[in-house]
Enzyme design. Structure first.
Site, PDB file in Angstrom:
ATOM      1  N   TYR A 128      -1.040   0.082  10.218  1.00 40.21           N
ATOM      2  CA  TYR A 128      -1.262  -0.641   8.959  1.00 40.21           C
ATOM      3  C   TYR A 128      -0.091  -0.425   7.997  1.00 40.21           C
ATOM      4  O   TYR A 128       0.458  -1.387   7.449  1.00 40.21           O
ATOM      5  CB  TYR A 128      -2.565  -0.131   8.340  1.00 40.21           C
ATOM      6  CG  TYR A 128      -2.866  -0.640   6.955  1.00 40.21           C
ATOM      7  CD1 TYR A 128      -3.436  -1.895   6.761  1.00 40.21           C
ATOM      8  CD2 TYR A 128      -2.608   0.141   5.828  1.00 40.21           C
ATOM      9  CE1 TYR A 128      -3.736  -2.360   5.487  1.00 40.21           C
ATOM     10  CE2 TYR A 128      -2.901  -0.317   4.551  1.00 40.21           C
ATOM     11  CZ  TYR A 128      -3.463  -1.558   4.385  1.00 40.21           C
ATOM     12  OH  TYR A 128      -3.759  -2.013   3.126  1.00 40.21           O
ATOM     13  N   SER A 186       0.840  -1.204   0.000  1.00 37.56           N
ATOM     14  CA  SER A 186       0.000   0.000   0.000  1.00 37.56           C
ATOM     15  C   SER A 186       0.868   1.244   0.000  1.00 37.56           C
ATOM     16  O   SER A 186       1.993   1.227   0.524  1.00 37.56           O
ATOM     17  CB  SER A 186      -0.869  -0.013   1.255  1.00 37.56           C
ATOM     18  OG  SER A 186      -1.440   1.258   1.493  1.00 37.56           O
ATOM     19  N   LYS A 206       2.588  -3.234   6.596  1.00 40.67           N
ATOM     20  CA  LYS A 206       2.840  -3.460   5.168  1.00 40.67           C
ATOM     21  C   LYS A 206       4.330  -3.276   4.851  1.00 40.67           C
ATOM     22  O   LYS A 206       4.917  -4.054   4.102  1.00 40.67           O
ATOM     23  CB  LYS A 206       1.993  -2.499   4.320  1.00 40.67           C
ATOM     24  CG  LYS A 206       0.501  -2.834   4.295  1.00 40.67           C
ATOM     25  CD  LYS A 206       0.217  -4.117   3.528  1.00 40.67           C
ATOM     26  CE  LYS A 206      -1.271  -4.381   3.344  1.00 40.67           C
ATOM     27  NZ  LYS A 206      -1.528  -5.706   2.721  1.00 40.67           N
TER      28      LYS A 206
END
Lengths: 329, 329
Positions: free
Chosen positions: B151, B127, B155
């Site tokens: 998050y 991402s 990632k």
């Protein structure tokens, strides 16, 4: 102030303890207790009036992290790591100690803080091994992390955890990416980087040393004394000034092997230089070819981190700190 | 060819399955088996003649990873993740699924390969959340990873593991950093990024939509169809061309909200545009302010990844793929 040092038996750890004991305080706060942990038994420092606890532990073993922080140290230096060569040779061990061990430490702090308020300063030694070739001429503060070793991968992952746990308020973390330490005291070892120190330390002892690469090879250095200075500065720096980007390239000296040798000649004379024997080693030549050569550590300099001024100084630091001011050669 | 899709019940997963079934082959190799896994039961695809296995699993549960790869799939798409908002709200769950779940998958592949030769292609969806403000005007391929969410941290860590496990030869991994997917099909949701799609999708359905930010806000987009195209290309790309830097910024379109609305006007008329109601939301304004606005994804473009040509196309893709070619407005 209670200080925990993980990796207390290592070269940098021992020098840091010496500095802490000598200073007796950090930023005006008296050092009242030291917890010294390593996988081999740490020495008890001489001349320290406060409380000392030594722990011989495997950082990745269950409950080790909880034991380490049981006394709720105010300041934690996490210097422990499986070194690059071993982390590459033993995949499981490298990940277990360098990644899982560090994460367990970070989580133990987080969980302690959930039980009752606790937010220590955590100073983590990272490495320029978080970068991988090809490089720009000078690696800037915003260059990306693409390590080419498992060790560098583990350090880069821990930097990310350090930043996220700091952002969440679990602790106040700062990561410092050390240059290659030179002159490394002790006996020659088989680390691929060993020759950078060997070619200076051994001639200063009147011994021969082998140079396996071309004098044109350029690399990035700081003295052990400078490294301890980085750690001390990181312990007290206002992290509000650092912001969310918590890992910093430390300042250093970009120097060729030829310049190292010229500095040796200036400080210790041509007799010392003559003790260096050129013996090319293709394996070491290939490994070193992938290493960073130069940095532009603008952020760290702006934040007050300082390194050695010249390679002559790096050699003089070694003569003062390791040789009692005397050269054998 | 046996293909495993983890995250098969998600929007991108379902579209990818549709594309695989339609193509029937990847790079000339027939798709003979699909293993479809998700935390909610994946649908069995219609019109596929090969073998299908569906698994409803928690990726982080013990032995899930081993179960997923028991059939030794040749190609693994790992699309599953706890989304940004939830990973921020539930620290433990985010790390458990997004980091530990992924690492367990990677380790299961590694250990399977130690037992007998096995080296699948692993396509991992990362991402642009691996980046954190402040940004350069365009984020280049060598910009550093300083995520500002858990998050994004998870990632970025998985990207590092992907690169190291690939370098070691445990699998052939490639990470693709998806732009924000627009127009996201389905109902409006509370994700902070939801409005980028809502303001187009709802008017195309003849419904009102709320715009919580200024029309000047710029962001980075790709259509669901382009995202599936990235995955398909990543599945067959010669990774020798990618080298050790395994995670790539995907191409996309840098577009302001005002340009989105202008495109809506061109494709669907002013009646659609009139259904957008401006209602500033300070929380969303603040969150979106920290997001990436533009990229220069030179490497991905050189490697043959292609995105939508214009925002008008992004809207047309939605009308074709989701609305059977018809606009309600």
């Amino acid at each position: 102030m209670h200080v925990l040092i993980i990796g207390a038996a290592g070269m940098v750890g021992r020098k840091l303890i010496g500095r802490l004991v000598e200073a007796g305080q950090i930023d005006g706060r008296e050092v009242t207790a030291l917890t010294l942990a390593d996988v081999v038994a740490p020495e008890r420092p001489a001349g320290f009036g406060g409380k000392v606890e030594t722990l011989t532990v495997d950082l990745s073993a269950p409950a080790t992290a909880e034991t380490l922080i049981a006394g709720r140290p105010d300041l934690i230096f996490h210097l422990a790591a499986i070194v690059s060569g071993e982390a590459e040779a033993d995949f499981d061990k490298g990940y277990r100690i360098n990644l899982d061990g560090t994460r367990q430490l970070f989580d133990a702090i987080r969980l302690a803080g959930l039980a009752s308020p606790y937010r220590p300063r955590v100073v983590f030694t990272s490495s320029i091994a978080v970068f991988g070739a090809p490089f720009p001429e000078k690696i800037g503060d915003e260059f990306f992390q693409t390590p080419l070793t498992s060790y560098g991968t583990q350090k880069a992952i821990c930097e990310l955890l350090l930043a996220d746990y700091s952002r969440r308020g679990f602790f106040d973390g700062i990561g410092i990416r050390l240059p290659t330490i030179c002159i490394r005291p002790g006996r020659p070892n088989k680390a691929a980087s060993g020759f950078f120190s060997n070619i200076l330390r051994e001639p200063l002892n009147g011994e021969e040393a082998v140079l396996p690469v071309s004098p044109d090879v350029r690399h990035w250095f700081a003295s052990p004394r400078a490294a301890v200075g980085f750690l001390m500065h990181a312990a007290t720096l206002d992290l509000g000034r650092v912001g969310p980007r918590r890992s910093l390239n430390m300042p250093g000296l970009s120097t060729t092997v030829g310049e190292e040798i010229a500095a040796l000649g200036r400080v210790a004379g041509e007799r010392a230089v003559k003790l260096i024997r050129r013996e090319p080693d293709e394996t070491i030549i290939r490994i070193v070819d992938g290493w960073a050569q130069d940095f532009d550590p603008a952020r760290a300099i702006a934040l007050g981190f300082t390194a050695d001024k010249s390679f002559d100084d790096i050699i003089r630091v070694h003569i003062e700190d390791e040789l009692g001011g005397r050269i054998a050669a």
